[in-house]
Design a protein around this motif. Structure first.
Motif, PDB file in Angstrom:
ATOM      1  N   THR A 164      85.051   5.337  82.386  1.00 35.71           N
ATOM      2  CA  THR A 164      84.674   5.131  83.786  1.00 35.71           C
ATOM      3  C   THR A 164      85.882   4.669  84.598  1.00 35.71           C
ATOM      4  OG1 THR A 164      82.545   4.376  82.975  1.00 35.71           O
ATOM      5  CG2 THR A 164      83.003   3.985  85.300  1.00 35.71           C
ATOM      6  N   LEU A 165      86.602   3.738  84.024  1.00 38.27           N
ATOM      7  CA  LEU A 165      87.771   3.184  84.701  1.00 38.27           C
ATOM      8  C   LEU A 165      88.827   4.276  84.910  1.00 38.27           C
ATOM      9  CD1 LEU A 165      88.865   0.542  85.781  1.00 38.27           C
ATOM     10  CD2 LEU A 165      89.594  -0.055  83.488  1.00 38.27           C
ATOM     11  N   ALA A 166      89.067   5.054  83.862  1.00 40.24           N
ATOM     12  CA  ALA A 166      90.071   6.115  83.940  1.00 40.24           C
ATOM     13  C   ALA A 166      89.666   7.170  84.966  1.00 40.24           C
ATOM     14  CB  ALA A 166      90.279   6.745  82.569  1.00 40.24           C
ATOM     15  N   ALA A 167      88.355   7.456  85.039  1.00 36.76           N
ATOM     16  CA  ALA A 167      87.858   8.480  85.958  1.00 36.76           C
ATOM     17  C   ALA A 167      88.053   8.069  87.418  1.00 36.76           C
ATOM     18  CB  ALA A 167      86.383   8.763  85.688  1.00 36.76           C
ATOM     19  N   ALA A 171      75.951  -0.866  78.562  1.00 39.43           N
ATOM     20  CA  ALA A 171      76.435  -1.457  79.818  1.00 39.43           C
ATOM     21  C   ALA A 171      77.761  -0.847  80.268  1.00 39.43           C
ATOM     22  CB  ALA A 171      76.586  -2.968  79.646  1.00 39.43           C
ATOM     23  N   ALA A 172      78.312   0.066  79.461  1.00 37.52           N
ATOM     24  CA  ALA A 172      79.699   0.513  79.645  1.00 37.52           C
ATOM     25  C   ALA A 172      80.000   1.077  81.024  1.00 37.52           C
ATOM     26  CB  ALA A 172      80.037   1.551  78.587  1.00 37.52           C
ATOM     27  N   THR A 173      79.150   1.951  81.513  1.00 36.19           N
ATOM     28  CA  THR A 173      79.432   2.592  82.801  1.00 36.19           C
ATOM     29  C   THR A 173      79.488   1.549  83.909  1.00 36.19           C
ATOM     30  OG1 THR A 173      78.313   4.554  81.991  1.00 36.19           O
ATOM     31  CG2 THR A 173      78.695   4.434  84.348  1.00 36.19           C
ATOM     32  N   GLY A 230      87.522  -5.504  75.177  1.00 34.49           N
ATOM     33  CA  GLY A 230      87.014  -6.142  73.973  1.00 34.49           C
ATOM     34  C   GLY A 230      85.954  -5.300  73.288  1.00 34.49           C
ATOM     35  N   SER A 231      85.401  -5.840  72.211  1.00 34.95           N
ATOM     36  CA  SER A 231      84.334  -5.144  71.472  1.00 34.95           C
ATOM     37  C   SER A 231      83.234  -4.753  72.442  1.00 34.95           C
ATOM     38  CB  SER A 231      83.715  -6.072  70.427  1.00 34.95           C
ATOM     39  OG  SER A 231      84.709  -6.642  69.631  1.00 34.95           O
ATOM     40  N   GLY A 232      82.781  -3.527  72.317  1.00 33.52           N
ATOM     41  CA  GLY A 232      81.690  -3.078  73.172  1.00 33.52           C
ATOM     42  C   GLY A 232      82.134  -2.616  74.552  1.00 33.52           C
ATOM     43  N   TRP A 233      83.374  -2.906  74.938  1.00 38.77           N
ATOM     44  CA  TRP A 233      83.859  -2.509  76.267  1.00 38.77           C
ATOM     45  C   TRP A 233      84.588  -1.173  76.239  1.00 38.77           C
ATOM     46  CZ3 TRP A 233      83.916  -5.225  81.131  1.00 38.77           C
ATOM     47  CH2 TRP A 233      83.269  -6.467  81.117  1.00 38.77           C
ATOM     48  N   LYS A 234      84.886  -0.655  75.035  1.00 39.95           N
ATOM     49  CA  LYS A 234      85.710   0.550  74.956  1.00 39.95           C
ATOM     50  C   LYS A 234      85.171   1.702  75.812  1.00 39.95           C
ATOM     51  CE  LYS A 234      87.708  -1.258  71.106  1.00 39.95           C
ATOM     52  NZ  LYS A 234      87.045  -2.028  70.055  1.00 39.95           N
ATOM     53  N   PRO A 235      83.837   1.948  75.801  1.00 41.07           N
ATOM     54  CA  PRO A 235      83.345   3.058  76.628  1.00 41.07           C
ATOM     55  C   PRO A 235      83.616   2.876  78.126  1.00 41.07           C
ATOM     56  CG  PRO A 235      81.660   2.323  75.075  1.00 41.07           C
ATOM     57  CD  PRO A 235      82.763   1.308  75.022  1.00 41.07           C
ATOM     58  N   ALA A 236      83.872   1.632  78.559  1.00 37.04           N
ATOM     59  CA  ALA A 236      84.182   1.381  79.970  1.00 37.04           C
ATOM     60  C   ALA A 236      85.503   2.023  80.368  1.00 37.04           C
ATOM     61  CB  ALA A 236      84.224  -0.120  80.238  1.00 37.04           C
ATOM     62  N   ALA A 237      86.339   2.315  79.369  1.00 31.68           N
ATOM     63  CA  ALA A 237      87.653   2.914  79.644  1.00 31.68           C
ATOM     64  C   ALA A 237      87.506   4.248  80.362  1.00 31.68           C
ATOM     65  CB  ALA A 237      88.432   3.095  78.344  1.00 31.68           C
ATOM     66  N   ALA A 250      86.890  -1.375  87.718  1.00 35.64           N
ATOM     67  CA  ALA A 250      87.622  -0.534  88.670  1.00 35.64           C
ATOM     68  C   ALA A 250      87.610  -1.166  90.058  1.00 35.64           C
ATOM     69  CB  ALA A 250      87.019   0.865  88.716  1.00 35.64           C
ATOM     70  N   GLU A 251      86.458  -1.679  90.481  1.00 33.74           N
ATOM     71  CA  GLU A 251      86.343  -2.319  91.800  1.00 33.74           C
ATOM     72  C   GLU A 251      87.220  -3.561  91.887  1.00 33.74           C
ATOM     73  OE1 GLU A 251      85.079  -1.732  94.789  1.00 33.74           O
ATOM     74  OE2 GLU A 251      84.677   0.276  94.001  1.00 33.74           O
ATOM     75  N   VAL A 252      87.158  -4.380  90.833  1.00 33.27           N
ATOM     76  CA  VAL A 252      87.943  -5.620  90.834  1.00 33.27           C
ATOM     77  C   VAL A 252      89.440  -5.298  90.880  1.00 33.27           C
ATOM     78  CG1 VAL A 252      88.581  -7.652  89.465  1.00 33.27           C
ATOM     79  CG2 VAL A 252      86.172  -7.033  89.714  1.00 33.27           C
ATOM     80  N   VAL A 253      89.866  -4.384  89.996  1.00 33.27           N
ATOM     81  CA  VAL A 253      91.295  -4.047  89.929  1.00 33.27           C
ATOM     82  C   VAL A 253      91.769  -3.443  91.246  1.00 33.27           C
ATOM     83  CG1 VAL A 253      92.985  -2.546  88.790  1.00 33.27           C
ATOM     84  CG2 VAL A 253      91.343  -3.830  87.421  1.00 33.27           C
ATOM     85  N   SER A 254      90.907  -2.646  91.897  1.00 34.51           N
ATOM     86  CA  SER A 254      91.281  -2.023  93.167  1.00 34.51           C
ATOM     87  C   SER A 254      91.526  -3.055  94.254  1.00 34.51           C
ATOM     88  CB  SER A 254      90.179  -1.066  93.634  1.00 34.51           C
ATOM     89  OG  SER A 254      90.061  -0.015  92.716  1.00 34.51           O
ATOM     90  N   ARG A 255      90.893  -4.220  94.126  1.00 33.10           N
ATOM     91  CA  ARG A 255      91.019  -5.253  95.166  1.00 33.10           C
ATOM     92  C   ARG A 255      92.072  -6.305  94.867  1.00 33.10           C
ATOM     93  NH1 ARG A 255      85.129  -6.272  97.690  1.00 33.10           N
ATOM     94  NH2 ARG A 255      84.255  -4.203  97.262  1.00 33.10           N
ATOM     95  N   LEU A 256      92.705  -6.206  93.727  1.00 37.52           N
ATOM     96  CA  LEU A 256      93.683  -7.257  93.362  1.00 37.52           C
ATOM     97  C   LEU A 256      94.870  -7.276  94.331  1.00 37.52           C
ATOM     98  CD1 LEU A 256      93.745  -6.890  89.489  1.00 37.52           C
ATOM     99  CD2 LEU A 256      92.855  -8.823  90.783  1.00 37.52           C
TER     100      LEU A 256
END
Ligand code: 6GU
Length: 270
Positions: free
Chosen positions: A43-46, A255-257, A34-41, A264-270
């Protein structure tokens, strides 16, 4: 009938194009930034391996007015053995788009095999104990947009729409995560202080302009939903300061990083 709008774009066709562009005939998890979350991409991709990035225009079914290079693309990322569809942005109803276009990303993801949809958004906080930069798990919602993305006899159950199992898993990653009820309004303006008092009376903890239609769509398609709001500001009348969309984006940036690492942590545990 699947009970969705007849003018809806073809999600199966978009999923087929996605498979062709990514070389993966199915994906497991979708994350919508969502808005403001784009920079999190980043970290997640890395934390994983980016296999492809596909512009929405290549998938079909997205609004033609969607501007390329502004989050109008989806990345296929391999993370901890899971195939992730990372939507770098969303189509907002407040831009005047049909809900059929708003939810096309989620319908495409579900057609691509996704069983878990993670929705993120920027929200105004309604509780005095909330602070800017705080992530909050959405426990339930108030759809105050007056609209549904479903049409016809699609009497989708929305009990536990935000899967308790997934919320518990997110709290395993970050035990201090609090939960709240997300109220969605049409926007694009922010609320008045009187409207914020009304929303608090109605049981809302967070206010925003997205997410609920995607949740309803994902539940209709049988996928589980986890939603995380980033509190980018306190709502109108709470601080004595006016609201500013640029501040919303800046709070996301700051807050992005952390948010990328959380995802990343949540998705890794799904
Ligand atoms: Cl205060 N209201 C709405 N509707 N959306 C927001 C917000 C407020 N803050 C971030 N997004």
């Amino acid at each position: 009938s699947t009970g969705t709008a007849s003018a809806r774009p073809d999600a199966a066709a978009s999923a087929a194009r996605l498979a062709a562009a990514t070389g993966a005939d199915r994906h497991d998890v979708a994350v919508v930034l969502g808005s403001g979350w784009k920079p999190a991409a980043e970290t997640l991709a890395a934390r994983g391996r980016v296999l492809a990035e596909v512009p929405f225009t290549e998938l079909g079914g997205f609004p033609e007015t969607t501007v390329p290079g502004h989050g109008a693309a989806v990345r296929s990322v391999e993370l901890n053995g899971r195939r992730l569809l990372l939507f770098l942005g969303r189509v907002h109803a407040y831009e005047g788009h049909d809900l059929a276009h708003v939810v096309h990303s989620v319908r495409t993801a579900c057609a691509a095999g996704v069983g878990t949809v993670v929705l993120t958004n920027a929200a105004g906080g309604l509780r005095a104990d909330m602070h800017v930069g705080q992530p909050v798990l959405v426990s339930d919602h108030l759809n105050l947009t007056g609209r549904s993305p479903l049409v016809g006899p699609a009497f989708t159950d929305l009990t536990d729409a935000y899967a308790p199992r997934l919320r518990a898993l997110a709290r395993e990653v970050e035990p201090t995560l609090s939960e709240g009820v997300y109220a969605a309004l049409p926007g694009p303006h922010f609320e008045t202080p009187a409207e914020i008092r009304m929303l608090r009376t109605l049981g809302a903890d967070l206010v925003g302009m997205s997410t609920v239609h995607e949740t309803i769509t994902a539940r209709n398609a049988g996928a589980e939903v986890l939603a995380i709001s980033l509190v980018t500001n306190l709502a109108a009348g709470m601080t004595g300061e006016p609201l500013d969309h640029l501040e919303v984006l800046a709070a996301g940036e700051a807050a992005a990083t952390r948010m990328g690492a959380l995802l990343a942590e949540v998705v890794s545990r799904l």
